[in-house]
Scaffold this motif. Structure first.
Motif, PDB file in Angstrom:
ATOM      1  N   ALA A  53     -55.327 -17.522 -22.315  1.00  0.00           N
ATOM      2  CA  ALA A  53     -56.310 -18.545 -21.948  1.00  0.00           C
ATOM      3  C   ALA A  53     -55.936 -19.923 -22.493  1.00  0.00           C
ATOM      4  N   THR A  54     -54.659 -20.274 -22.314  1.00  0.00           N
ATOM      5  CA  THR A  54     -54.211 -21.625 -22.672  1.00  0.00           C
ATOM      6  C   THR A  54     -53.269 -22.116 -21.557  1.00  0.00           C
ATOM      7  N   PRO A  55     -53.139 -23.433 -21.409  1.00  0.00           N
ATOM      8  CA  PRO A  55     -52.198 -23.950 -20.405  1.00  0.00           C
ATOM      9  C   PRO A  55     -50.768 -23.497 -20.693  1.00  0.00           C
ATOM     10  N   ASP A  56     -50.394 -23.396 -21.958  1.00  0.00           N
ATOM     11  CA  ASP A  56     -49.037 -22.950 -22.327  1.00  0.00           C
ATOM     12  C   ASP A  56     -48.785 -21.530 -21.855  1.00  0.00           C
ATOM     13  N   ALA A  57     -49.787 -20.670 -22.063  1.00  0.00           N
ATOM     14  CA  ALA A  57     -49.648 -19.260 -21.658  1.00  0.00           C
ATOM     15  C   ALA A  57     -49.406 -19.180 -20.158  1.00  0.00           C
ATOM     16  N   PHE A  58     -50.128 -20.002 -19.388  1.00  0.00           N
ATOM     17  CA  PHE A  58     -49.992 -19.965 -17.931  1.00  0.00           C
ATOM     18  C   PHE A  58     -48.614 -20.475 -17.507  1.00  0.00           C
ATOM     19  N   GLN A  59     -48.141 -21.485 -18.203  1.00  0.00           N
ATOM     20  CA  GLN A  59     -46.826 -22.032 -17.870  1.00  0.00           C
ATOM     21  C   GLN A  59     -45.728 -21.007 -18.176  1.00  0.00           C
ATOM     22  N   ARG A  60     -45.914 -20.294 -19.299  1.00  0.00           N
ATOM     23  CA  ARG A  60     -44.929 -19.296 -19.731  1.00  0.00           C
ATOM     24  C   ARG A  60     -44.897 -18.102 -18.792  1.00  0.00           C
ATOM     25  N   ASP A  61     -46.096 -17.573 -18.477  1.00  0.00           N
ATOM     26  CA  ASP A  61     -46.158 -16.314 -17.740  1.00  0.00           C
ATOM     27  C   ASP A  61     -47.406 -16.265 -16.849  1.00  0.00           C
ATOM     28  N   PRO A  62     -47.356 -16.975 -15.704  1.00  0.00           N
ATOM     29  CA  PRO A  62     -48.544 -17.020 -14.839  1.00  0.00           C
ATOM     30  C   PRO A  62     -48.930 -15.636 -14.313  1.00  0.00           C
ATOM     31  N   THR A  63     -47.950 -14.740 -14.152  1.00  0.00           N
ATOM     32  CA  THR A  63     -48.261 -13.395 -13.642  1.00  0.00           C
ATOM     33  C   THR A  63     -49.136 -12.638 -14.632  1.00  0.00           C
ATOM     34  N   LEU A  64     -48.773 -12.718 -15.918  1.00  0.00           N
ATOM     35  CA  LEU A  64     -49.565 -12.036 -16.951  1.00  0.00           C
ATOM     36  C   LEU A  64     -51.004 -12.583 -16.975  1.00  0.00           C
ATOM     37  N   VAL A  65     -51.124 -13.894 -16.909  1.00  0.00           N
ATOM     38  CA  VAL A  65     -52.448 -14.522 -16.957  1.00  0.00           C
ATOM     39  C   VAL A  65     -53.262 -14.099 -15.730  1.00  0.00           C
ATOM     40  N   TRP A  66     -52.629 -14.127 -14.543  1.00  0.00           N
ATOM     41  CA  TRP A  66     -53.363 -13.732 -13.333  1.00  0.00           C
ATOM     42  C   TRP A  66     -53.747 -12.248 -13.374  1.00  0.00           C
ATOM     43  N   ARG A  67     -52.872 -11.420 -13.966  1.00  0.00           N
ATOM     44  CA  ARG A  67     -53.230  -9.987 -14.079  1.00  0.00           C
ATOM     45  C   ARG A  67     -54.480  -9.815 -14.904  1.00  0.00           C
ATOM     46  N   TRP A  68     -54.580 -10.579 -16.002  1.00  0.00           N
ATOM     47  CA  TRP A  68     -55.756 -10.499 -16.879  1.00  0.00           C
ATOM     48  C   TRP A  68     -56.998 -10.957 -16.128  1.00  0.00           C
ATOM     49  N   TYR A  69     -56.852 -12.060 -15.369  1.00  0.00           N
ATOM     50  CA  TYR A  69     -58.010 -12.540 -14.601  1.00  0.00           C
ATOM     51  C   TYR A  69     -58.376 -11.581 -13.481  1.00  0.00           C
ATOM     52  N   ASN A  70     -57.395 -10.884 -12.905  1.00  0.00           N
ATOM     53  CA  ASN A  70     -57.710  -9.880 -11.889  1.00  0.00           C
ATOM     54  C   ASN A  70     -58.504  -8.730 -12.501  1.00  0.00           C
ATOM     55  N   ILE A 143     -56.808 -10.697  -6.552  1.00  0.00           N
ATOM     56  CA  ILE A 143     -56.205 -11.865  -5.924  1.00  0.00           C
ATOM     57  C   ILE A 143     -54.699 -11.573  -5.821  1.00  0.00           C
ATOM     58  N   ALA A 144     -54.062 -12.042  -4.741  1.00  0.00           N
ATOM     59  CA  ALA A 144     -52.613 -11.793  -4.581  1.00  0.00           C
ATOM     60  C   ALA A 144     -51.851 -12.593  -5.634  1.00  0.00           C
ATOM     61  N   ILE A 145     -50.993 -11.905  -6.376  1.00  0.00           N
ATOM     62  CA  ILE A 145     -50.217 -12.577  -7.440  1.00  0.00           C
ATOM     63  C   ILE A 145     -48.807 -12.852  -6.906  1.00  0.00           C
ATOM     64  N   LEU A 146     -48.295 -14.035  -7.022  1.00  0.00           N
ATOM     65  CA  LEU A 146     -48.936 -15.268  -7.474  1.00  0.00           C
ATOM     66  C   LEU A 146     -49.630 -15.971  -6.305  1.00  0.00           C
ATOM     67  N   PRO A 147     -50.863 -16.425  -6.488  1.00  0.00           N
ATOM     68  CA  PRO A 147     -51.563 -17.085  -5.389  1.00  0.00           C
ATOM     69  C   PRO A 147     -51.084 -18.533  -5.189  1.00  0.00           C
ATOM     70  N   MET A 148     -50.975 -18.922  -3.929  1.00  0.00           N
ATOM     71  CA  MET A 148     -50.475 -20.270  -3.605  1.00  0.00           C
ATOM     72  C   MET A 148     -51.530 -21.052  -2.829  1.00  0.00           C
TER      73      MET A 148
END
Ligand code: OAD
Length: 241
Positions: A53-70, A143-148
């Motif tokens: 839940a940080t901008p850095d985390a999303f930049q590093r690994d958007p797939t991991l972050v989206w999986r958590w939000y899914n 949501i489809a990972i990665l969403p565009m």
């Protein structure tokens, strides 16, 4: 003071009020089955906020972050507003001056019917383009990972305020106004440790409001409010009506 006496006092203050502001946190949705962030089973006990839940985390690994939000989308999609959410909708009908400030991103307040509200930390059912900034509703589970972005093809992110990010200025201004202008403020189910949301109750109190806290446990705010009532949000909030 007994529970009954506290509820009586809160009801008496509410009866004479025209302007009421409510500030909610994860404890309001706990009775709908959504885990809170802190406390024994809190999400931040089992997950590292800095990985998710940080901008850095999303930049590093958007797939991991989206999986958590899914995972959270799936969990939240299976829940419904509870009696606390419903009671807050009834308050919106009752008071001429009413504003709800929520830190919850689950969308259960609007789902219950709340319309006069600021979702200070965003909404899990909205996505925002990291390139063009467009915000759209998206209720896909998963949501489809990665969403565009349909508009520009950029990477979409959750429309949520992460650690280290600024809140929407308009939401914050509206919330500060609501805190400063209300006669009664109810703070329900929040640990009161995340700023700037945590500054709203002291602001209301300093502006002359009667501040009532409802929480399962004492919090850092308990000593600074006019009335602190311990119990479940879904039980106590309807009893304030
Ligand atoms: P917390 O998890 O920090 O606090 C939840 C509070 O609700 C605690 O004080 C509990 O005692 C109380 N509680 C639990 N169950 C309850 C119930 N059934 N009835 C009444 N109270 C109950 O959640 P927040 O204060 O909302 O930010 O946390 C603030 C922010 O920190 C969240 O919006 C989130 C998090 O990081 C983002 O995701 C941006």
């Amino acid at each position: 003071m007994t529970l009954e006496a506290s509820l009586r006092e809160a009801r008496a203050r509410l009866t004479h009020a025209r302007a009421v502001t409510v500030l909610t946190g994860a404890g309001v949705s706990a009775d709908s089955g959504i885990p809170t962030f802190r406390g024994a089973d809190g999400l931040w006990r089992n997950y590292r906020a800095e990985d998710l839940a940080t901008p850095d985390a999303f930049q590093r690994d958007p797939t991991l972050v989206w999986r958590w939000y899914n995972w959270r989308r799936e969990l939240i999609a299976a829940t419904h507003p509870n009696k606390a959410h419903d009671a807050i909708v009834e308050m919106e009908r009752r008071y001429e001056g009413f504003w709800l400030i929520t830190q919850n991103v689950d969308g259960l307040h609007p789902a219950a019917g709340s319309r006069k509200l600021s979702e200070l930390h965003g909404n899990i059912w909205k996505v925002r383009c990291t390139a063009c900034g467009q915000v759209v509703e998206n209720r896909d589970v998963p949501i489809a990972i990665l969403p565009m972005c349909r508009h520009c093809g950029g990477l979409l992110r959750p429309h949520i305020v992460w650690f280290g990010e600024a809140l929407d200025e308009r939401d914050l201004d509206r919330s500060r106004d609501a805190a400063q202008s209300c006669e009664v403020m109810l703070i329900i189910g929040t640990s009161g440790v995340v700023y700037p949301a945590a500054s709203l109750a002291p602001l209301a109190r300093a502006s002359g409001a009667f501040v009532v806290e409802i929480n399962l446990d004492p919090t850092p705010a308990s000593g600074q409010v006019n009335l602190s009532i311990q119990g479940r949000a879904s039980d106590l909030t309807p009893r304030l009506l």
